[in-house]
Scaffold this motif. Sequence first.
Motif, PDB file in Angstrom:
ATOM      1  N   ILE A 129       0.840  -1.204   0.000  1.00 53.43           N
ATOM      2  CA  ILE A 129       0.000   0.000   0.000  1.00 53.43           C
ATOM      3  C   ILE A 129       0.868   1.244   0.000  1.00 53.43           C
ATOM      4  N   SER A 130       1.886   1.262   0.863  1.00 54.15           N
ATOM      5  CA  SER A 130       2.796   2.410   0.939  1.00 54.15           C
ATOM      6  C   SER A 130       3.538   2.603  -0.383  1.00 54.15           C
ATOM      7  N   PHE A 131       4.017   1.513  -0.949  1.00 48.85           N
ATOM      8  CA  PHE A 131       4.763   1.589  -2.205  1.00 48.85           C
ATOM      9  C   PHE A 131       3.894   2.127  -3.341  1.00 48.85           C
ATOM     10  N   TYR A 132       2.702   1.560  -3.505  1.00 47.56           N
ATOM     11  CA  TYR A 132       1.837   1.998  -4.602  1.00 47.56           C
ATOM     12  C   TYR A 132       1.342   3.425  -4.396  1.00 47.56           C
ATOM     13  N   ALA A 133       1.053   3.804  -3.169  1.00 50.91           N
ATOM     14  CA  ALA A 133       0.636   5.182  -2.892  1.00 50.91           C
ATOM     15  C   ALA A 133       1.762   6.150  -3.241  1.00 50.91           C
ATOM     16  N   GLU A 134       2.979   5.793  -2.859  1.00 53.15           N
ATOM     17  CA  GLU A 134       4.144   6.622  -3.182  1.00 53.15           C
ATOM     18  C   GLU A 134       4.287   6.753  -4.701  1.00 53.15           C
ATOM     19  N   PHE A 135       4.215   5.650  -5.391  1.00 60.09           N
ATOM     20  CA  PHE A 135       4.386   5.622  -6.834  1.00 60.09           C
ATOM     21  C   PHE A 135       3.331   6.478  -7.537  1.00 60.09           C
TER      22      PHE A 135
ATOM     23  N   PHE B  56       8.427   6.910   3.925  1.00 60.62           N
ATOM     24  CA  PHE B  56       9.195   6.240   4.983  1.00 60.62           C
ATOM     25  C   PHE B  56       8.498   6.309   6.336  1.00 60.62           C
ATOM     26  N   ILE B  57       7.613   7.279   6.504  1.00 59.52           N
ATOM     27  CA  ILE B  57       6.861   7.366   7.768  1.00 59.52           C
ATOM     28  C   ILE B  57       6.021   6.103   7.952  1.00 59.52           C
ATOM     29  N   SER B  58       5.330   5.692   6.894  1.00 59.54           N
ATOM     30  CA  SER B  58       4.494   4.495   7.006  1.00 59.54           C
ATOM     31  C   SER B  58       5.322   3.214   7.087  1.00 59.54           C
ATOM     32  N   LEU B  59       6.520   3.231   6.524  1.00 63.48           N
ATOM     33  CA  LEU B  59       7.354   2.025   6.567  1.00 63.48           C
ATOM     34  C   LEU B  59       7.939   1.768   7.949  1.00 63.48           C
ATOM     35  N   LYS B  60       7.939   2.782   8.804  1.00 63.88           N
ATOM     36  CA  LYS B  60       8.418   2.574  10.173  1.00 63.88           C
ATOM     37  C   LYS B  60       7.648   1.454  10.841  1.00 63.88           C
TER      38      LYS B  60
END
Length: 176
Positions: A76-82, A113-117
């Motif tokens: 989710i974090s990756f696709y949102a970032e992209f 990176f905030i969500s990846l924490k």
Amino acid sequence: MEYVRDYAMYASVFGMFSFIWFGWAQESPRPSWRLYIGIASCIALLVCLMGVYLSVTNWGAPSALREASAFRNYLISFYAEFILAGAGAFVLIRLKRKDYIAPWIAFIVGIHFISLKSVFNDPSLWILAALMVAISIIAVYLSTKLQVANSAITGIGAGTVLFGFALLGLIRFITV
């Protein structure tokens, strides 16, 4: 963070993106910077390749991403970032402000990176997030002052910070 393979992946992924950011910094820096940016790119690539080797040789080791919810949140974090980075870049191109794409991408990468924490249970990712966001903001001011492309300052800053975190991944890998 308790997973040794994830530290190896930090070295690999952060090393690769450090290499990429240093490459983007080559767009229009001062001519005297090019050699140093090129050397930094090569060193970042070597760290990336070392991380790849360590990741492959430790592939069976546990990873935070083996948990279904962690992997889902990562995606989710990756696709949102992209999507956000791409949409913002598209808008900047349409507005004829493509010189702001590098800082925009760095800003979005920092935010992600905030969500990846929570995915990796690694508070150091908050530091990485803060540094990437700060670079994205400072680069716009500093590039004007130094009369270079925004991508030069953004690339050098993001490449350096990501390289530092790639090295941190290697150090953590060795000490675990």
